[in-house]
Design a protein around this motif. Structure first.
Motif, PDB file in Angstrom:
ATOM      1  N   ILE A 101      -5.734  -5.089   8.635  1.00 15.96           N
ATOM      2  CA  ILE A 101      -6.870  -4.728   8.839  1.00 15.96           C
ATOM      3  C   ILE A 101      -7.245  -3.745  10.022  1.00 15.96           C
ATOM      4  O   ILE A 101      -7.977  -2.655   9.721  1.00 15.96           O
ATOM      5  N   THR A 123      -7.585  -8.118   2.093  1.00 15.28           N
ATOM      6  CA  THR A 123      -6.654  -8.761   2.385  1.00 15.28           C
ATOM      7  C   THR A 123      -6.689  -9.801   3.516  1.00 15.28           C
ATOM      8  O   THR A 123      -7.681  -9.653   4.182  1.00 15.28           O
ATOM      9  N   HIS A 162      -0.140  -0.409  -1.450  1.00 13.75           N
ATOM     10  CA  HIS A 162      -1.458  -1.215  -1.914  1.00 13.75           C
ATOM     11  C   HIS A 162      -2.739  -0.264  -1.760  1.00 13.75           C
ATOM     12  O   HIS A 162      -3.583  -0.060  -2.375  1.00 13.75           O
ATOM     13  N   ILE A 163      -2.852   0.326  -0.275  1.00 14.08           N
ATOM     14  CA  ILE A 163      -3.909   1.286  -0.048  1.00 14.08           C
ATOM     15  C   ILE A 163      -3.815   2.397  -0.996  1.00 14.08           C
ATOM     16  O   ILE A 163      -4.974   2.616  -1.418  1.00 14.08           O
ATOM     17  N   MET A 217     -10.524  -2.730  -0.529  1.00 10.58           N
ATOM     18  CA  MET A 217      -9.495  -3.384  -0.449  1.00 10.58           C
ATOM     19  C   MET A 217      -9.300  -4.845   0.360  1.00 10.58           C
ATOM     20  O   MET A 217      -9.630  -4.578   1.537  1.00 10.58           O
ATOM     21  N   ALA A 274      -5.569  -0.209   9.430  1.00 11.91           N
ATOM     22  CA  ALA A 274      -6.295   0.194   8.477  1.00 11.91           C
ATOM     23  C   ALA A 274      -7.457   0.984   8.951  1.00 11.91           C
ATOM     24  O   ALA A 274      -8.029   2.155   8.691  1.00 11.91           O
ATOM     25  N   SER A 275      -8.016   0.221   9.975  1.00 12.77           N
ATOM     26  CA  SER A 275      -9.589   0.699  10.608  1.00 12.77           C
ATOM     27  C   SER A 275      -9.320   1.827  11.330  1.00 12.77           C
ATOM     28  O   SER A 275     -10.378   2.429  11.656  1.00 12.77           O
ATOM     29  N   ASP A 325      -5.137  -7.486  -2.687  1.00 19.53           N
ATOM     30  CA  ASP A 325      -3.690  -7.649  -2.460  1.00 19.53           C
ATOM     31  C   ASP A 325      -3.036  -8.870  -2.640  1.00 19.53           C
ATOM     32  O   ASP A 325      -3.660  -9.716  -2.947  1.00 19.53           O
ATOM     33  N   LYS A 356     -12.227   1.052   2.189  1.00 20.40           N
ATOM     34  CA  LYS A 356     -12.447   0.133   3.167  1.00 20.40           C
ATOM     35  C   LYS A 356     -11.514  -1.212   3.061  1.00 20.40           C
ATOM     36  O   LYS A 356     -11.576  -1.679   2.034  1.00 20.40           O
ATOM     37  N   VAL A 357     -10.715  -1.516   4.231  1.00 21.53           N
ATOM     38  CA  VAL A 357      -9.714  -2.568   4.072  1.00 21.53           C
ATOM     39  C   VAL A 357     -10.394  -3.679   4.822  1.00 21.53           C
ATOM     40  O   VAL A 357     -10.834  -3.369   6.088  1.00 21.53           O
ATOM     41  N   ALA A 410      -5.274   1.385  -4.274  1.00 22.20           N
ATOM     42  CA  ALA A 410      -6.627   1.124  -4.247  1.00 22.20           C
ATOM     43  C   ALA A 410      -7.449   2.330  -4.017  1.00 22.20           C
ATOM     44  O   ALA A 410      -8.606   2.666  -4.802  1.00 22.20           O
ATOM     45  N   ASP A 446       2.294  -2.550   2.154  1.00 25.36           N
ATOM     46  CA  ASP A 446       0.979  -2.426   2.316  1.00 25.36           C
ATOM     47  C   ASP A 446       0.284  -1.064   2.078  1.00 25.36           C
ATOM     48  O   ASP A 446      -0.561  -0.716   1.666  1.00 25.36           O
TER      49      ASP A 446
END
Length: 150
Positions: free
Chosen positions: A122, A116, A102-103, A114, A125-126, A6, A133-134, A106, A99
């Motif tokens: 992070i 960052t 961006h995800i 991805m 996203a988890s 990113d 996977k971020v 990706a 964001d």
């Protein structure tokens, strides 16, 4: 392996390098570029990255970032599917629009990861069921060098 960085990854080299964390992240990002050139790791960019880089006012900074960005192998352009996926991500979380785009980019590119430097992103996203996977660039390099499964 496909990697999406990113905008904060491209800009990280201009942050305070006296901070240990920042220096480690910059080192990891440059290792990723080395892996791109030496081992064929594929780098993915996007229309959004181009917009964000274009908004940088400092001409010298923008020029250096554009040199790094020219290394990308694939550029994901905005599409209805990216817009829809971005909205789904936003509805499932507190992830901001840029964001989530961006995800979605990706994911659309089939990126394995991805990257960052945004800890908040992070963490959020988890909690989601994403196709990518971020992670932080430092953690990615640690896992990659230890044969991590992406």
């Amino acid at each position: 392996m496909k990697v999406y960085l990113d905008c904060c990854c491209y800009c990280r080299q201009f942050d305070d390098l006296t901070q240990e964390r920042v220096k480690a992240e910059v080192d990891a990002i440059f290792i990723i570029f080395d892996l791109h050139w030496q081992r064929g790791m594929l780098l993915v960019g996007s229309s959004l990255l181009e917009i964000e880089i274009g908004k940088i006012n400092d001409c010298e900074k923008k020029s250096k970032i554009l040199k790094c960005y020219q290394s990308v192998d694939e550029i994901v352009r905005f599409s209805d599917s990216i817009d829809l996926r971005s909205l789904q991500i936003q509805e499932q979380s507190n992830i901001h629009a840029y964001d989530s785009i961006h995800i979605a980019c990706a994911e659309e590119a089939g990126a394995d990861v991805m990257l960052t430097t945004d800890d908040r992103l992070i963490k959020m996203a988890s909690r989601l069921d994403l196709k990518v996977k971020v992670m932080n660039p430092r953690d990615f390099i640690d896992e990659y060098m230890n044969g991590g499964d992406f």
